[in-house]
Design a protein around this motif. Structure first.
Motif, PDB file in Angstrom:
ATOM      1  N   GLU A 193       0.838  -1.205   0.000  1.00 13.04           N
ATOM      2  CA  GLU A 193       0.000   0.000   0.000  1.00 13.04           C
ATOM      3  C   GLU A 193       0.876   1.259   0.000  1.00 13.04           C
ATOM      4  N   TYR A 236       3.950   1.506  -1.010  1.00 18.42           N
ATOM      5  CA  TYR A 236       4.691   1.570  -2.277  1.00 18.42           C
ATOM      6  C   TYR A 236       3.839   2.201  -3.370  1.00 18.42           C
ATOM      7  N   VAL A 237       2.585   1.755  -3.439  1.00 21.71           N
ATOM      8  CA  VAL A 237       1.702   2.303  -4.481  1.00 21.71           C
ATOM      9  C   VAL A 237       1.411   3.775  -4.188  1.00 21.71           C
ATOM     10  N   ASP A 238       1.037   4.069  -2.942  1.00 20.94           N
ATOM     11  CA  ASP A 238       0.662   5.445  -2.610  1.00 20.94           C
ATOM     12  C   ASP A 238       1.823   6.422  -2.793  1.00 20.94           C
ATOM     13  N   GLN A 294       3.992   6.302  -5.053  1.00 22.66           N
ATOM     14  CA  GLN A 294       4.253   6.367  -6.501  1.00 22.66           C
ATOM     15  C   GLN A 294       5.725   6.099  -6.838  1.00 22.66           C
TER      16      GLN A 294
END
Lengths: 399, 197
Positions: free
Chosen positions: A108, A110-112, A114
């Motif tokens: 989570e 890592y995605v947030d 970017q």
């Protein structure tokens, strides 16, 4: 000849955040498996998990925190706050070997962040090697600190190495155990995709059913457990919980997906541990089995029990802790040794949680409903790992 | 002592199909496992290894991943580029194969080598530490054993080393600490040339 003894313990698990909570809940038959709450699992196809608790509350951390790292730090803190023997050993004579699962990845975050744009994923991967170093630094452990990552036998292999080191180096103080948490997005659903997770349609606390005819898969648990191991010639006798008298590990060399259905090499490990301890199979008073609640594990383990004990295979009382706390993967065997110590201390084999209906194909003497009281001097602990690694530890009442 | 040390650059083929008894296993392998099969086979060439010979392996910290993380990320980010658990469950996990789990678990190189080479004895999988790997061998119940290590570097280079040796030969190894990756044992041994197959 000196004996290798367990002189202390500390733990965090689905049964509580210290030893007292663990044993109180274990004796009360409390089960630690619920629907996952430590992170949002709203859309998960299955939600069962043995989450670590403090009291009755699930322990929660921010998502960037590696849960298992916090569990083992807490377990070691509990261990060494109750056992001051470590102070008698120089830093060079202090060694730590733990078993652990695969590193936590904060998907989570890592995605947030970017940062995936440039594939900068490393900072989101929490290395257990760092955790081991932090523990070593805090407790001045200069004789070595390392991790075994042999899946479900990681923690028992770590204990096995600790045992072997002490056999030839009685002047050392060993800290060993295991820590794991697969209760995160990637790892949890990875196991789901393998088809390993429980498909139980009833209550969460009934989802893990070791040896039950209606068993339908494992439930992932989490936690951390730490033990101190010493030679009895240096140990404070009043601290001794049990003796480790034999250890063996083997490989099935069979299939990546399944245990050897004949249980041949799990049995070989069991017999080797028994003979190392200077006893015979008929001297074993109870067996704390791997007992995952999966169809194939129990069949293979039953075959191994037949090979070890012959006609006695279904007369020796057995217990699996996984019905209470789930499968702690890299920490499972070490955590389950807490229950072995309970059996030795209280001369009792506890009922395996959720064991209701005997499977004729896996017809071990699994204790049901009420504690089974018997004389217990020698306990065999069996574990088997995904990929075919097996361990057996023979644990004796210290005399 | 018998040693093999092999390295394969990112994108370089690792020729192992001819080395496998069960070629179907190949689909489960990550590059570390493939390199391990190649190095082990090279080390064991012409040898008859007893099936109860201990095998101790160290998987070193993985710095390059090609297990499908980018596919999962692409599938689970919402219109604002943020993590969506619903998309993760609906699309992210279906974007990768169940076989991926065999490429992620740290004990798989040892597991597959044990299957392919019929090894059933004492064993362990250590995370990174050269010292701990040597300790496993030093305190093994057998005098002769096999140690090995694998490492995937940040640029995708994969290295693997194996050594068949006995306890007496451990004296040839320098005093490694826990901070040294176990792959360095095999790099050093291979440099010496003396023991290289």
């Amino acid at each position: 000849m000196s004996k290798i003894v367990i002189t202390g313990a500390g733990q965090v698990s689905p049964l509580g955040s210290n030893l007292k909570e663990f044993y109180t809940n274990l004796e009360s038959g409390i089960k630690g498996i619920r629907n996952i709450t430590a992170f949002n699992s709203d859309y998960f196809p299955t939600k069962f998990g043995g989450e670590a608790k403090s009291g009755s509350n699930v322990i929660k951390f921010d998502k960037e925190i590696d849960r298992k790292a916090e569990f083992i730090k807490s377990a070691v803190d509990e261990l060494l706050s109750n056992n001051l023997e470590i102070d008698k050993y120089s830093p060079e004579n202090r060694i730590a070997h733990f078993g652990a699962g695969i590193d936590y990845f904060d998907l989570e975050g890592y995605v947030d962040s970017q940062k995936y744009i440039n594939a900068e994923w490393e900072e989101f991967c929490k290395r257990s090697t760092i955790t081991a170093k932090e523990i070593a630094k805090k407790y001045k452990i200069a004789g070595g600190s390392s991790l075994n990552v042999s899946a479900c036998v990681a923690s028992t292999q770590a204990l096995g190495l600790a045992f072997r080191i002490l056999k030839t180096n009685p002047e050392k103080f060993l800290i060993s155990g295991g820590f794991d948490s697969m209760l995160c997005h990637l790892h949890y659903l990875g196991f789901y995709k393998l088809g390993a997770l429980s498909t139980w349609e009833g209550k969460a606390e009934e989802a893990c059913r070791p040896y039950d005819k209606k068993r339908c898969g494992l439930v992932i648990g989490e936690g951390g457990v730490a033990y101190s191991l010493q030679s009895d010639e240096f140990a404070e006798k009043s601290n001794i919980l049990a003796e480790i008298a034999g250890y063996s590990s083997t490989m099935d060399s069979y299939m990546p997906t399944d245990p050897n259905p004949e249980g041949e090499y799990l049995a070989k490990a069991g017999l080797s541990a028994i003979y190392q301890a200077g006893i015979s199979p008929e001297d074993v008073d109870c067996v704390h089995v791997h007992g995952t609640g999966t169809f194939r594990n129990e069949l293979a383990e039953t075959q191994a029990m037949k090979r070890i004990f012959g006609e006695l295979y279904n007369k020796i009382p057995v217990f699996s802790l996984k019905g209470h706390i789930g499968h702690l993967i890299g920490a499972c065997g070490a955590m389950e040794i807490l229950a072995v110590i309970h059996s030795i201390k209280n001369q009792v084999v506890l009922p395996t949680a959720n064991f209701e209906y005997q499977d004729k194909e896996a017809d071990l003497f699994v204790i049901k409903d009420e504690p089974y009281r018997t004389n217990i001097k020698n306990v065999l602990k069996l574990n088997a790992g995904f990929g075919g690694q097996n361990t057996a530890i023979l644990i004796k009442k210290y005399e | 002592m018998r040693i093999s040390f092999k390295s394969f650059a990112l994108g370089e083929s690792i020729p192992i199909l001819g080395l496998l008894n069960n070629k179907k296993l190949n689909k489960y392998f990550n590059r570390e496992t493939s390199a391990g099969i190649a190095a082990f086979s090279d080390m064991a060439q012409g040898m008859e290894i007893n099936s109860d010979t201990p095998l101790f392996y160290s998987t070193c910290v993985v710095e390059y991943e090609d297990f499908g993380l980018n596919k999962i990320v692409d599938a689970c980010k919402d219109e604002n580029g943020r993590f969506s658990q619903k998309l993760f469950v609906d699309l992210g996990m279906s974007s990768i194969s169940p076989i991926t789990q065999f490429k992620i678990l740290y004990n798989m190189p040892l597991s597959f080598i044990s299957i392919e080479k019929n090894l059933t004895g004492d064993n362990a999988v250590i995370y990174n530490s050269a010292k701990a790997l040597i300790d496993c061998a030093k305190y093994s119940i057998k005098d002769e054993f096999i140690i090995g290590a694998g490492k995937v570097w940040k640029d995708g280079l994969v290295e693997s080393g194996f050594a068949y040796m006995n306890k007496n030969e451990l004296k040839y190894l320098i005093n490694y600490d826990d901070n040294t990756a176990a792959i360095e044992i095999f790099r050093e041994l291979s440099k010496s040339g003396v023991y290289h197959v």
